[in-house]
Each structure stands twice: as structure tokens, then as C-alpha cells.
Write an enzyme that holds these catalytic residues in place. Sequence first.
Site, short mmCIF file in Angstrom:
data_model
loop_
_atom_site.label_atom_id
_atom_site.label_comp_id
_atom_site.label_asym_id
_atom_site.label_seq_id
_atom_site.Cartn_x
_atom_site.Cartn_y
_atom_site.Cartn_z
N GLY A 11 -5.82 1.44 -5.48
CA GLY A 11 -6.20 2.48 -6.43
C GLY A 11 -7.20 3.44 -5.84
O GLY A 11 -7.43 3.48 -4.64
N ASP A 27 0.86 -1.19 0.00
CA ASP A 27 0.00 0.00 0.00
C ASP A 27 0.89 1.24 0.00
O ASP A 27 2.04 1.19 0.46
CB ASP A 27 -0.93 0.02 1.23
CG ASP A 27 -2.20 0.82 0.96
OD1 ASP A 27 -3.29 0.21 0.88
OD2 ASP A 27 -2.11 2.06 0.82
N LEU A 47 1.87 1.35 -6.47
CA LEU A 47 1.65 0.38 -7.54
C LEU A 47 1.87 1.00 -8.91
O LEU A 47 1.90 0.30 -9.91
CB LEU A 47 0.26 -0.25 -7.40
CG LEU A 47 -0.96 0.68 -7.52
CD1 LEU A 47 -1.41 0.87 -8.95
CD2 LEU A 47 -2.10 0.14 -6.67
N TYR A 88 -14.65 7.12 -12.80
CA TYR A 88 -14.23 5.98 -11.97
C TYR A 88 -14.73 4.66 -12.59
O TYR A 88 -13.96 3.70 -12.77
CB TYR A 88 -14.77 6.15 -10.54
CG TYR A 88 -14.70 4.90 -9.70
CD1 TYR A 88 -13.47 4.36 -9.31
CD2 TYR A 88 -15.87 4.25 -9.28
CE1 TYR A 88 -13.41 3.20 -8.54
CE2 TYR A 88 -15.82 3.11 -8.50
CZ TYR A 88 -14.59 2.58 -8.14
OH TYR A 88 -14.53 1.44 -7.38
N ALA A 145 0.05 3.79 1.82
CA ALA A 145 0.04 4.13 3.24
C ALA A 145 0.78 3.05 4.02
O ALA A 145 0.72 1.86 3.68
CB ALA A 145 -1.40 4.22 3.74
N SER A 161 -15.74 -3.00 -10.47
CA SER A 161 -16.81 -2.41 -9.64
C SER A 161 -18.14 -2.45 -10.38
O SER A 161 -18.19 -2.43 -11.62
CB SER A 161 -16.46 -0.95 -9.32
OG SER A 161 -17.57 -0.29 -8.74
#
Length: 269
Positions: free
Chosen positions: A75, A34, A54, A142, A36, A113
Site C-alpha cells: 500500500g 507486489d 492488491l 495516511y 513492482a 502504523s
Amino acid sequence: MGGHRVLITGAGGGIGTLMRARLRRPDRVLRLLDLAELPSAATDEQVEIITGSLTDADTMASACREVDAIIHLGGISREDSWERLLAVNVDGTHTVLEAARQAGVSRVVLASSNHAVGYRIVGESGPNGIAAEAAPRPDTYYGFSKAAIEVLGSLYHSRFGMDVICVRIGSCFERPRDVRELSTWLSPDDAARLLEACLAAESPGFRVIWGVSKNTRAVVSLREAEELGYRSNDDAERFAASIPAGSTAAPTYIGGSFIETPLGEPDPH
Ligand code: NAI
Ligand code: 15L
């Protein structure tokens, strides 16, 4: 295949956090990547942590070393600018797939998604629900980025023989939060079952499947995921009584309120 070493991108996000404990197995190493920093308490001999992007080819090259399968969750997970969605979701997924190819990773699960088909009308396909391979009708930039990565995954399968499974995830949270999610909910336990099925399936090739639970109010087809070995154990209906009374009615479009999201404006939620 069960996946001895599995790389999870975006492992610090909502779904990654719900999956980390659920996907642990004695015979598996989870490599978590990640942007973070992940808590170091998560580290033991079965967990490897990489902090990095990534979108960076070198980071992904070392992240893919000795990996058997990738679960690509990382993402931008909501509406954002065209430029950012292209850079992180589309180019970033290309970087992931390219690193996978070069490292000989034979299986990649891509988090797509419902918003790839967000403009599809609920009920348009009759009682069996919207098919998993229904052609894209994105509701946002998106959603476009998710449709794009599905197509890219198809190319990597066709050209290089990689197994690529695109999961059109509904709404994966601890519990459904509104009336729409009584249809689109993917329980965390079912998400883990679905990902395990994606890792274990024999030679799946290229697939697009829905990622939802067996909800009483389901509006999408589970047949394709079940063909891969997925069996849902959850139904959002058990939460129906606790959905706030003032919450909206079931939407006309599968993407719900995303069809009204101003295009290209970062969603603050
Ligand atoms: P999230 O936004 O909570 O997590 C995404 C993670 O990706 C974050 O930890 C973020 O730091 C990381 N990330 C972003 N850019 C990165 C980069 N350049 N390099 C490395 N890491 C990066 O999203 P969530 O809810 O966990 O979703 C995971 C995936 O599933 C996303 O791809 C999302 O689009 C997709 N999805 C999620 C649904 C849901 O209901 N949660 C529904 C449909 C799709
Ligand atoms: C998604 O794609 C988003 O990443 C997630 O945050 C939810 O909005 C989900 O779809 C949904 O439609 O409920």
C-alpha cells in the site's frame, strides 16, 4: 500454526525486502506479491512471485489460493491524496480481507502504523507507554487509512472468526535515523521475530499491538505484543552516538513531523 504458505503483499517494499530472507524457513513457502516486479533471482521452490495489484479482486483471489496466512504490507506508506489512500489502503485492504475470507485464509497480519495514533502525546499514558489499543488519533489521511484498516480487521474477525493482528509499526529501517526513531525503531530482526509471533500465536483473535524494539527511550507499550509471544532483542540506543548532532529533539507527539504534513499532499520522500 507456523504458516506453511505465507502471502506477503508489498513484498518489494522496504519492510518486505528486509523480511524476505528473515522469514524463510525450510517448511514454508513465501508467496510474494507486489505491483513492482520482484527480481527473478528471488525465485526458488520456496518462493512464489506474483506481480499485480492488491486492489484487484481476481489477482487477490489467485494470490490467496492455498495460503495459510497473509502478511499485508502493501500500500501507500506515507501521506497522499484522500482518493488514493482510500483506493489503495482502505479499499485495497478490503479486497485483501475479502479474498482471504473467500479462500479460507484464517490469519491476516495488517501493517498499521504509529500514525494511526500520531496525535497522541508522548508520555500521556505514564511510564508504561501508550497502550496498543489506544483509540485512534490519526495525524494525516495516511494515519486515518491505517486506523480504518484496523477497524475493518476487527469486523472481519467478529463476522468471520478470522485471526486479525494489526501491528502499529513504529519505524522499521536498518537503523534509527534521528532522535525520534531512538524511541520508535523496530529493528528488522525484531520485525521478523514479531511477525513470527503473529504467525505462531494460538487463536489470537483480533489484536492491536505495537511493533517496536525494546528501546531504552520507548514511549509505547510492548505488553500486548509480548502477550502474543514477541520478545525483542534490540535497542536503538546502541545507535544513539551516531545520530547526527543537528537532528531534532524528541517530538511532543508520537507521529513526529507527520503532524505538520499538509493533508492530502503526496509526501515526496
Ligand atoms: P514501502 O512504501 O517501502 O512499500 C510498500 C510496497 O507496497 C511497495 O513495494 C509498493 O510497490 C507496494 N504496493 C503499493 N501499492 C500496491 C498495490 N496496489 N498492489 C501491490 N503492491 C502495492 O513501505 P514499507 O516501509 O515497506 O512499509 C510496509 C507497510 O508497513 C506499509 O503498509 C506501511 O504503511 C507500513 N508501515 C511501515 C513503517 C516503516 O517504518 N517502514 C512504519 C509504519 C507502518
Ligand atoms: C510510517 O508509517 C511510514 O510508513 C514510514 O515510512 C515511517 O515514516 C514511519 O511511519 C515512522 O513514523 O517513522
